[in-house]
Design a protein around this motif. Structure first.
Motif, PDB file in Angstrom:
ATOM      1  N   TRP A   3       0.844  -1.191   0.000  1.00 35.19           N
ATOM      2  CA  TRP A   3       0.000   0.000   0.000  1.00 35.19           C
ATOM      3  C   TRP A   3       0.881   1.244   0.000  1.00 35.19           C
ATOM      4  O   TRP A   3       1.906   1.292   0.679  1.00 35.19           O
ATOM      5  N   ARG A   5       0.858   5.821  -0.776  1.00 35.26           N
ATOM      6  CA  ARG A   5       0.127   7.078  -0.924  1.00 35.26           C
ATOM      7  C   ARG A   5       1.028   8.007  -1.728  1.00 35.26           C
ATOM      8  O   ARG A   5       2.200   8.183  -1.385  1.00 35.26           O
ATOM      9  N   THR A  15      -4.402   7.076  -2.548  1.00 44.56           N
ATOM     10  CA  THR A  15      -4.007   5.912  -1.757  1.00 44.56           C
ATOM     11  C   THR A  15      -4.390   4.669  -2.527  1.00 44.56           C
ATOM     12  O   THR A  15      -5.485   4.597  -3.104  1.00 44.56           O
ATOM     13  N   LEU A  29      -7.619   3.315   2.804  1.00 45.06           N
ATOM     14  CA  LEU A  29      -6.552   2.398   3.176  1.00 45.06           C
ATOM     15  C   LEU A  29      -7.138   1.046   3.579  1.00 45.06           C
ATOM     16  O   LEU A  29      -8.026   0.975   4.420  1.00 45.06           O
ATOM     17  N   PRO A  49       2.828   6.627   3.699  1.00 39.05           N
ATOM     18  CA  PRO A  49       1.813   5.732   3.154  1.00 39.05           C
ATOM     19  C   PRO A  49       0.459   5.795   3.847  1.00 39.05           C
ATOM     20  O   PRO A  49      -0.520   5.247   3.346  1.00 39.05           O
ATOM     21  N   CYS A  50       0.399   6.445   4.992  1.00 42.85           N
ATOM     22  CA  CYS A  50      -0.887   6.685   5.661  1.00 42.85           C
ATOM     23  C   CYS A  50      -0.747   7.954   6.493  1.00 42.85           C
ATOM     24  O   CYS A  50       0.363   8.453   6.715  1.00 42.85           O
ATOM     25  N   PRO A  52      -1.685   8.843  10.099  1.00 37.38           N
ATOM     26  CA  PRO A  52      -2.219   8.239  11.326  1.00 37.38           C
ATOM     27  C   PRO A  52      -2.946   9.241  12.214  1.00 37.38           C
ATOM     28  O   PRO A  52      -2.506  10.379  12.365  1.00 37.38           O
ATOM     29  N   VAL A 112       1.033  -0.949  11.207  1.00 38.56           N
ATOM     30  CA  VAL A 112      -0.084  -0.098  10.766  1.00 38.56           C
ATOM     31  C   VAL A 112      -1.391  -0.842  11.022  1.00 38.56           C
ATOM     32  O   VAL A 112      -1.572  -1.984  10.594  1.00 38.56           O
ATOM     33  N   THR A 133       5.615  -1.140   8.052  1.00 35.93           N
ATOM     34  CA  THR A 133       6.338  -0.109   7.328  1.00 35.93           C
ATOM     35  C   THR A 133       7.648   0.182   8.038  1.00 35.93           C
ATOM     36  O   THR A 133       7.902  -0.308   9.135  1.00 35.93           O
ATOM     37  N   ILE A 169       3.338   0.296   2.956  1.00 36.37           N
ATOM     38  CA  ILE A 169       2.850  -0.624   3.990  1.00 36.37           C
ATOM     39  C   ILE A 169       2.752  -1.991   3.333  1.00 36.37           C
ATOM     40  O   ILE A 169       1.966  -2.178   2.406  1.00 36.37           O
ATOM     41  N   GLY A 217      -5.104   3.058  10.079  1.00 33.98           N
ATOM     42  CA  GLY A 217      -4.082   4.053   9.747  1.00 33.98           C
ATOM     43  C   GLY A 217      -3.195   4.440  10.906  1.00 33.98           C
ATOM     44  O   GLY A 217      -2.146   5.064  10.694  1.00 33.98           O
TER      45      GLY A 217
END
Length: 257
Positions: A3, A5, A15, A29, A49-50, A52, A112, A133, A169, A217
């Motif tokens: 995964w 972003r 994403t 996600l 990638p996220c 949070p 994650v 990650t 991720i 996330g």
């Protein structure tokens, strides 16, 4: 499954899942629902990638480091929170504030969260993990201990850019097989097995979910081991975990002008 972003050349933030050199957008996600046609990664910028809602970091979670530092084995995760403003992604420039003193890198494995969980068992926690990650939990050591009456965990770890995650991720790996490495200007400066954790990812998620609701996330940095070292302006610091990827940042100093 990886995964990611990205920000595309025309400034779209997407994403999705990387496959065949393209990002396949998803509505959220971890979702299976598509959100448009695949987009070429060429010309796109990799973002964290996220994003949070909670960025949690652990301290004293590796046997080797606990033994070297003479620390007791904790019964519950010892943790702190990093603000969202500390978040940075691959190839970011991290600027050190003036007069900050000693700053170190901390290469870590990041967990994650994939679904909301509260007070879950260890077995249920395992299924709540979306993937893993790379993390660089940058820390201002002198600030952490500047006031003897109050260790300043949040301030020392919360400067802009001090919470680096990415590049992706990864969902299809076994954390027990992973080695966390850090390269500084091309030289290996940290290397340790993730399998040396005191509390493993599912145990961490289970325990933390008893303290707070974890949500999709959210990122949990599993802590670091022996080998974290000082960094200075001009250095390139790369966290590398085979199976996830490389997470480089460049360290800069505040412009005196």
């Amino acid at each position: 499954m990886a995964w990611a972003r990205i920000e595309t050349a025309d400034n779209q933030i997407l994403t999705g899942v990387i496959a065949d050199g393209k990002l396949h957008p998803r509505v959220a996600l971890g979702s299976d629902e598509t959100a448009g046609e695949p987009v070429s990664m060429e010309g796109s910028t990799m973002l964290p990638p996220c994003v949070p809602g909670k960025f949690i970091g652990l301290w004293n979670n590796f046997h080797a480091a606990a033994k070297r530092n003479g620390l007791d084995i904790p019964a519950h995760p010892l943790f702190f929170l990093k603000p969202l403003s500390s978040l940075a992604g691959p190839n970011a420039g991290v600027t050190l504030p003036p007069d900050i003193g000693r700053v170190i890198f901390e290469g870590e494995l990041g967990v994650v969260i994939g679904r909301t969980c509260s007070n879950v068992s260890v077995s249920d926690a395992e299924t709540a993990i979306l993937g893993y990650t790379c993390v660089n939990d940058i820390t201002a050591l002198d600030i952490l201990t500047a006031d003897p009456s109050f260790p300043q965990w949040t301030r020392a770890k919360g400067f802009d850019g001090f919470g680096v995650i990415g590049p992706v991720i990864q969902t299809d790996i076994d954390w027990r097989d992973l080695t966390v490495k850090v390269m500084v200007n091309g030289r290996e400066r940290q290397s340790y097995p993730a399998s040396d954790m005191i509390m493993n990812p599912a145990q961490i998620v289970s325990a933390l979910s008893a303290d707070m609701t974890l949500e999709p996330g959210d990122v949990i940095a599993c802590g670091t081991s022996i080998g974290a070292r000082p960094i200075k302006a001009g250095m390139e610091v790369v966290v590398v975990i085979d199976g996830i990827g490389a997470l480089p940042v460049t360290i800069a100093a505040t412009d005196a002008g």
